[in-house]
Scaffold this active site. Structure first.
Site, PDB file in Angstrom:
ATOM      1  N   ARG A 278      62.197  38.337 -29.026  1.00 50.47           N
ATOM      2  CA  ARG A 278      62.137  39.756 -29.426  1.00 50.47           C
ATOM      3  C   ARG A 278      63.478  40.201 -29.979  1.00 50.47           C
ATOM      4  O   ARG A 278      63.545  40.910 -30.975  1.00 50.47           O
ATOM      5  CB  ARG A 278      61.763  40.646 -28.237  1.00 50.47           C
ATOM      6  CG  ARG A 278      60.306  40.692 -27.928  1.00 50.47           C
ATOM      7  CD  ARG A 278      59.963  41.742 -26.872  1.00 50.47           C
ATOM      8  NE  ARG A 278      60.691  41.577 -25.626  1.00 50.47           N
ATOM      9  CZ  ARG A 278      61.503  42.494 -25.086  1.00 50.47           C
ATOM     10  NH1 ARG A 278      61.704  43.639 -25.677  1.00 50.47           N
ATOM     11  NH2 ARG A 278      62.112  42.246 -23.952  1.00 50.47           N
TER      12      ARG A 278
ATOM     13  N   HIS B 149      58.948  40.792 -16.878  1.00 49.86           N
ATOM     14  CA  HIS B 149      59.413  40.232 -18.138  1.00 49.86           C
ATOM     15  C   HIS B 149      58.229  40.339 -19.089  1.00 49.86           C
ATOM     16  O   HIS B 149      57.161  39.810 -18.812  1.00 49.86           O
ATOM     17  CB  HIS B 149      59.818  38.775 -17.945  1.00 49.86           C
ATOM     18  CG  HIS B 149      60.596  38.241 -19.089  1.00 49.86           C
ATOM     19  ND1 HIS B 149      60.058  38.095 -20.342  1.00 49.86           N
ATOM     20  CD2 HIS B 149      61.871  37.831 -19.193  1.00 49.86           C
ATOM     21  CE1 HIS B 149      60.965  37.607 -21.158  1.00 49.86           C
ATOM     22  NE2 HIS B 149      62.078  37.437 -20.477  1.00 49.86           N
TER      23      HIS B 149
END
Length: 181
Positions: free
Chosen positions: A112, A96
């Protein structure tokens, strides 16, 4: 995990909860069970089985910084390797890309996805340099690789804990951050 749990319950599989496997039991090169340490009682128990499924979690804690839980130490993989049994897909580790440095506490990918920008030590948005079309929205593995590549090139933000990169979500605004992220 839920699917495996449900199938084992339907199949009548027995569980020894709150225990840690310390050794696999082998007979003619085949795993026939394991020695477990029961954490509550402090005793060791041998469990024999016709079939052994070893679902010990991940090995993310072998990395300096990880978003994996603390129990994902890789001990299960080590037991299998120590017993000389075959393993597969060791490259299938999911990284991740965004976590709090240096603790590795997970930061939602929504940061994001909603428009957060990855910045280096010079506050330069570097993802368009590597992935001009997808930028920060590239897949996890691509973003993780590009971040490591950028760090290896010496572009990290330096701290007493080591080099890292920034995830800038200020442009999303306080209300969006507090309400959605």
């Amino acid at each position: 995990m839920d699917s495996v749990w449900g199938e084992t319950l339907r199949g009548g599989v027995s569980f020894v909860n709150q225990s840690v496997a310390t050794e696999l039991l082998l007979k003619n090169g085949r795993c026939v069970g394991a020695v477990l340490f029961r954490e509550r009682t402090g005793e060791f128990v041998a469990v024999c089985a016709k079939a052994t499924v070893f679902a010990s979690g991940g090995n993310g804690q072998v990395f300096r910084v990880t978003t994996n839980c603390r129990q994902n130490t890789g001990d299960g993989l080590a037991l299998v390797l120590q017993a000389g049994l075959p393993v597969m897909d060791l490259e299938a580790v999911q990284f991740h890309p965004t976590g709090i440095f240096p603790s590795g506490i997970l930061v939602t990918e929504g940061c994001r996805g909603d428009g957060g920008l990855l910045l280096d030590g010079n506050q330069h948005r570097f993802m368009p340099d590597y992935e001009p079309e997808k930028k920060e929205l590239a897949s996890r593995d691509v973003v993780s690789r590009r971040m490591e590549q950028h760090l290896a090139a010496g572009h990290g933000a330096r701290s007493r804990f080591g080099d890292h990169l920034w995830l800038d979500i200020r442009l999303l605004g306080r209300e969006h951050i507090e309400r959605k992220l």
